[in-house]
Every structure is written in structure tokens, then in C-alpha cells.
Design a protein around this motif. Structure first.
Motif, PDB file in Angstrom:
ATOM      1  N   ALA A 232       0.835  -1.201   0.000  1.00 26.03           N
ATOM      2  CA  ALA A 232       0.000   0.000   0.000  1.00 26.03           C
ATOM      3  C   ALA A 232       0.868   1.249   0.000  1.00 26.03           C
ATOM      4  O   ALA A 232       2.016   1.231   0.466  1.00 26.03           O
ATOM      5  CB  ALA A 232      -0.916   0.006   1.220  1.00 26.03           C
ATOM      6  N   VAL A 233       0.309   2.348  -0.515  1.00 25.20           N
ATOM      7  CA  VAL A 233       1.016   3.629  -0.621  1.00 25.20           C
ATOM      8  C   VAL A 233       0.099   4.728  -0.102  1.00 25.20           C
ATOM      9  O   VAL A 233      -1.093   4.747  -0.429  1.00 25.20           O
ATOM     10  CB  VAL A 233       1.421   3.943  -2.078  1.00 25.20           C
ATOM     11  CG1 VAL A 233       2.319   5.181  -2.122  1.00 25.20           C
ATOM     12  CG2 VAL A 233       2.112   2.762  -2.740  1.00 25.20           C
ATOM     13  N   ALA A 234       0.645   5.640   0.695  1.00 25.25           N
ATOM     14  CA  ALA A 234      -0.107   6.787   1.193  1.00 25.25           C
ATOM     15  C   ALA A 234       0.393   8.061   0.524  1.00 25.25           C
ATOM     16  O   ALA A 234       1.609   8.244   0.338  1.00 25.25           O
ATOM     17  CB  ALA A 234       0.027   6.900   2.710  1.00 25.25           C
ATOM     18  N   TYR A 235      -0.544   8.927   0.184  1.00 22.60           N
ATOM     19  CA  TYR A 235      -0.242  10.198  -0.474  1.00 22.60           C
ATOM     20  C   TYR A 235      -0.863  11.328   0.350  1.00 22.60           C
ATOM     21  O   TYR A 235      -2.014  11.238   0.769  1.00 22.60           O
ATOM     22  CB  TYR A 235      -0.827  10.240  -1.883  1.00 22.60           C
ATOM     23  CG  TYR A 235      -0.318   9.170  -2.812  1.00 22.60           C
ATOM     24  CD1 TYR A 235       0.690   9.433  -3.733  1.00 22.60           C
ATOM     25  CD2 TYR A 235      -0.860   7.885  -2.774  1.00 22.60           C
ATOM     26  CE1 TYR A 235       1.156   8.452  -4.598  1.00 22.60           C
ATOM     27  CE2 TYR A 235      -0.406   6.902  -3.636  1.00 22.60           C
ATOM     28  CZ  TYR A 235       0.596   7.184  -4.544  1.00 22.60           C
ATOM     29  OH  TYR A 235       1.047   6.201  -5.389  1.00 22.60           O
ATOM     30  N   ALA A 236      -0.085  12.390   0.553  1.00 21.94           N
ATOM     31  CA  ALA A 236      -0.583  13.576   1.238  1.00 21.94           C
ATOM     32  C   ALA A 236      -0.078  14.810   0.511  1.00 21.94           C
ATOM     33  O   ALA A 236       0.993  14.776  -0.138  1.00 21.94           O
ATOM     34  CB  ALA A 236      -0.131  13.601   2.697  1.00 21.94           C
ATOM     35  N   HIS A 237      -0.828  15.888   0.626  1.00 22.06           N
ATOM     36  CA  HIS A 237      -0.495  17.116  -0.087  1.00 22.06           C
ATOM     37  C   HIS A 237       0.883  17.639   0.330  1.00 22.06           C
ATOM     38  O   HIS A 237       1.170  17.787   1.519  1.00 22.06           O
ATOM     39  CB  HIS A 237      -1.542  18.179   0.205  1.00 22.06           C
ATOM     40  CG  HIS A 237      -1.262  19.501  -0.441  1.00 22.06           C
ATOM     41  ND1 HIS A 237      -1.136  19.666  -1.799  1.00 22.06           N
ATOM     42  CD2 HIS A 237      -1.077  20.743   0.095  1.00 22.06           C
ATOM     43  CE1 HIS A 237      -0.888  20.921  -2.079  1.00 22.06           C
ATOM     44  NE2 HIS A 237      -0.852  21.597  -0.948  1.00 22.06           N
ATOM     45  N   GLY A 238       1.742  17.893  -0.659  1.00 20.71           N
ATOM     46  CA  GLY A 238       3.037  18.493  -0.402  1.00 20.71           C
ATOM     47  C   GLY A 238       4.057  17.593   0.251  1.00 20.71           C
ATOM     48  O   GLY A 238       5.052  18.082   0.780  1.00 20.71           O
ATOM     49  N   ALA A 239       3.834  16.269   0.263  1.00 19.83           N
ATOM     50  CA  ALA A 239       4.760  15.343   0.921  1.00 19.83           C
ATOM     51  C   ALA A 239       5.047  14.166  -0.004  1.00 19.83           C
ATOM     52  O   ALA A 239       4.217  13.804  -0.843  1.00 19.83           O
ATOM     53  CB  ALA A 239       4.161  14.837   2.233  1.00 19.83           C
ATOM     54  N   PRO A 240       6.229  13.554   0.136  1.00 20.42           N
ATOM     55  CA  PRO A 240       6.522  12.361  -0.674  1.00 20.42           C
ATOM     56  C   PRO A 240       5.592  11.215  -0.305  1.00 20.42           C
ATOM     57  O   PRO A 240       5.131  11.109   0.837  1.00 20.42           O
ATOM     58  CB  PRO A 240       7.981  12.031  -0.301  1.00 20.42           C
ATOM     59  CG  PRO A 240       8.520  13.254   0.357  1.00 20.42           C
ATOM     60  CD  PRO A 240       7.359  13.937   0.996  1.00 20.42           C
ATOM     61  N   ALA A 241       5.315  10.370  -1.282  1.00 22.26           N
ATOM     62  CA  ALA A 241       4.502   9.189  -1.021  1.00 22.26           C
ATOM     63  C   ALA A 241       5.258   8.244  -0.091  1.00 22.26           C
ATOM     64  O   ALA A 241       6.488   8.177  -0.096  1.00 22.26           O
ATOM     65  CB  ALA A 241       4.157   8.487  -2.325  1.00 22.26           C
ATOM     66  N   VAL A 242       4.506   7.513   0.719  1.00 21.63           N
ATOM     67  CA  VAL A 242       5.076   6.543   1.664  1.00 21.63           C
ATOM     68  C   VAL A 242       4.473   5.183   1.349  1.00 21.63           C
ATOM     69  O   VAL A 242       3.245   5.061   1.234  1.00 21.63           O
ATOM     70  CB  VAL A 242       4.766   6.929   3.126  1.00 21.63           C
ATOM     71  CG1 VAL A 242       5.254   5.852   4.086  1.00 21.63           C
ATOM     72  CG2 VAL A 242       5.393   8.272   3.459  1.00 21.63           C
ATOM     73  N   SER A 243       5.293   4.162   1.212  1.00 25.55           N
ATOM     74  CA  SER A 243       4.781   2.834   0.870  1.00 25.55           C
ATOM     75  C   SER A 243       5.244   1.798   1.887  1.00 25.55           C
ATOM     76  O   SER A 243       6.289   1.952   2.526  1.00 25.55           O
ATOM     77  CB  SER A 243       5.235   2.421  -0.529  1.00 25.55           C
ATOM     78  OG  SER A 243       6.641   2.298  -0.589  1.00 25.55           O
TER      79      SER A 243
END
Length: 312
Positions: A232-243
């Protein structure tokens, strides 16, 4: 931005209003694929039970009928600790989903019409009492439930945390154009979106799933993309994706794994972040690891109810 809440109107800590369908899945019996066993399910109902098993305080808004299947559903939800006081009880039968698990995932054929399952009451005025509101699944696109889902989503989006899992389903009884439009609208209202790569391909076929996630996150949403065995990958405004990777478990069952992941996410956000969605990279990783462990607890055994998350 809303002002500070008074004690009289502040949401109960850990409380989630779950709006949607509780139905019966007919799933193949191990060793005899010609026989199917009935088990309670429905994506929102699975999420509600998962939240209760993880220590949350979910209230379920659904339609629970008057047949034998409805009794099984009520015992399942109530036995897990889900509050059913906001649900309706029409004198109609329960909807059925015939599951056909395969290597590429689970496919379903539905029996939905003239059932209690989609006779949802409008509880939009209750949304402010809860830390978060979850919507998604079939009830978001099947009338008359879809109107109640949309009303509750709009109320939650106004001054609360709306979490959406589109859980796109295809069936001959569903209008694909209208269904996708409604699910896109719900994603547009949400502060939290959890979607599988398959969901996103169906919702926005002209874009890669990762691009759709970045576009949604750019509008100040917390977006999580689930990719089955690829993690899974998380995306947030103005931040690198985290997987994070999927946990290596011997897969016994995949039905309900995505719902368990969603329950894990909401449980973590309520307990660890106080329903904040402006998470740091470390917080996003912790949330994903907890949710992946919750999903793995379902995949490693029969049934759809998560246990304590498996360790990453």
C-alpha cells in the motif's frame, strides 16, 4: 475550518458512523466448490465489525430485514459490539452476493432488488456526533440507499472527517455511468480516500492509479492506494509518497481484506492521530503498517473479521 466544539457537541472519542449495506455473501466451501456457504458481509458492515474488533465504537446505519439471514446479520454485528440503534428494519428480505474467488481477485453476482438492505434511513443529522463517517460500497450507488449515503456524506464533509472507500462493483443490475459518477462525487467530498488500484482504474480509466492518487491528495486529502500483494502507498499534499509492503502470509482468504485494511486505517487515525489527516511521513508509515497487519489477519484465515494486526 470550524470553531472549537463544546462538550455537548464534541464527537465521542473513537466513534465512527458507518453507512451502507449489510448483506449475505454466498462463498464456495473448501473442498466442494459446487456448494456455497452463507456468511454475513457487505463492505460497510465488514468495516463496522472490524472497527469494533479493534476497540473502536462504530454505529451502523443500514437496512436489516426480517428473514433468517437478517437475524444472522444482526447477531454478527451486535455480537461484535456494533451499535445498531440507527439502522432501519424493513419487512423485506436480505440482499445476496454470490462470490466467485479467483486468482485475479473476487468477482460477485448480486441479488439486490426489493430488499431491506438498501432501505437506509437518512441519518445525516447524526454525522456531527462522530469522530469520522465512513461511506462506500453498493449502498453508495443503489437506490434508495444512495440518496441517504449522499446526504450523510455531504453533512460529514461540512465539518467532520468523511472517509470513502469507493469499492467499485460491476453487475448487470448497476448503471455503470451513474454508479461511477456517484463514487467520484463521494471521493471529491472526502478528507480520506482508500481505494484499490482496480477501483481507480475503473473510476478514472484515462489515468494511472498513482496519478489519480496524487491528484486527489493535491486537494488536501489523505489518500491510500492498496495494491494487494504489492502493498500500500499513502499520499498527502506536499509530501513524498510513503509505501509499505504486504505482509508475507499464507493466504487462506481474501474476501474482506480491503475492508479490514480500512478498519485498521480508521482505528489508527482515531486512536493515534485524533482524526488528524495532516500526517508526517513517520505517521503515514505507522498507519499503513497497522492497516496492512489488520488486512493480513484476515488473509491468513477463513472469515472476514480481523483479529489483532499481524506484525510487519
Amino acid at each position: 475550518m470550524t470553531g472549537p466544539q463544546t462538550p455537548a457537541t464534541a464527537p465521542v472519542p473513537g466513534s465512527v458512523l458507518v453507512v451502507g449495506e449489510a448483506l449475505v455473501d454466498l462463498v464456495p466451501v473448501d473442498g466442494d466448490p459446487g456448494v456455497r456457504a452463507a456468511q454475513p458481509g457487505g463492505a460497510p458492515a465488514n468495516v463496522a465489525v472490524g472497527l469494533a474488533r479493534l476497540g473502536g465504537r462504530p454505529s451502523f446505519v443500514g437496512g436489516i430485514g426480517n428473514d433468517a439471514f437478517a437475524g444472522t446479520i444482526e447477531a454478527w454485528l451486535g455480537g461484535a459490539g456494533v451499535d445498531l440503534s440507527l439502522s432501519a428494519r424493513p419487512a423485506l428480505p436480505t440482499a445476496l452476493a454470490v462470490a466467485d474467488p479467483g486468482r485475479g481477485g473476487n468477482s460477485y453476482r448480486f441479488h439486490l432488488r426489493d430488499t431491506a438492505t438498501f432501505q437506509l434511513p437518512d441519518r445525516s443529522t447524526e454525522a456531527s456526533r462522530f469522530g469520522a463517517v465512513y461511506v462506500g460500497g453498493l449502498a453508495a450507488v443503489v437506490e434508495p440507499a444512495a440518496r441517504a449515503v449522499a446526504a450523510t456524506a455531504r453533512a460529514a464533509a461540512g465539518d467532520g472527517l468523511l472517509a470513502v472507500d469507493p469499492n467499485v462493483r460491476e453487475d448487470r443490475t448497476l448503471d455503470p455511468v451513474r454508479s461511477l459518477l456517484r463514487l467520484r462525487e463521494l471521493c471529491g467530498l472526502a478528507r480520506v480516500v482508500k481505494a484499490s488500484d482496480e477501483d481507480l482504474v475503473r473510476l478514472w480509466p484515462d489515468a494511472e492509479p498513482e496519478a489519480s492518487c496524487r491528484r486527489l491528495a493535491a486537494q488536501e486529502r489523505l489518500v491510500v492506494l492498496t495494491r494487494g500483494p504489492r502493498g500500500a502507498v499513502a499520499y498527502a499534499h506536499g509530501a513524498p509518497a510513503v509505501s509499505v509492503p504486504a505482509l508475507p502470509v499464507r493466504v487462506v482468504n481474501t474476501i474482506g481484506a480491503g475492508d479490514a485494511f480500512m478498519a485498521g486505517m480508521l482505528s489508527w487515525l482515531g486512536a493515534e492521530a485524533g482524526w488528524r489527516t495532516d500526517l508526517s511521513a513517520e505517521e503515514m508509515r505507522a498507519m499503513l503498517e497497522y492497516s496492512a497487519g489488520t488486512a493480513a489477519s484476515v488473509c491468513a484465515r477463513a472469515g472476514t473479521e480481523p483479529t489483532a494486526p499481524l506484525a510487519v
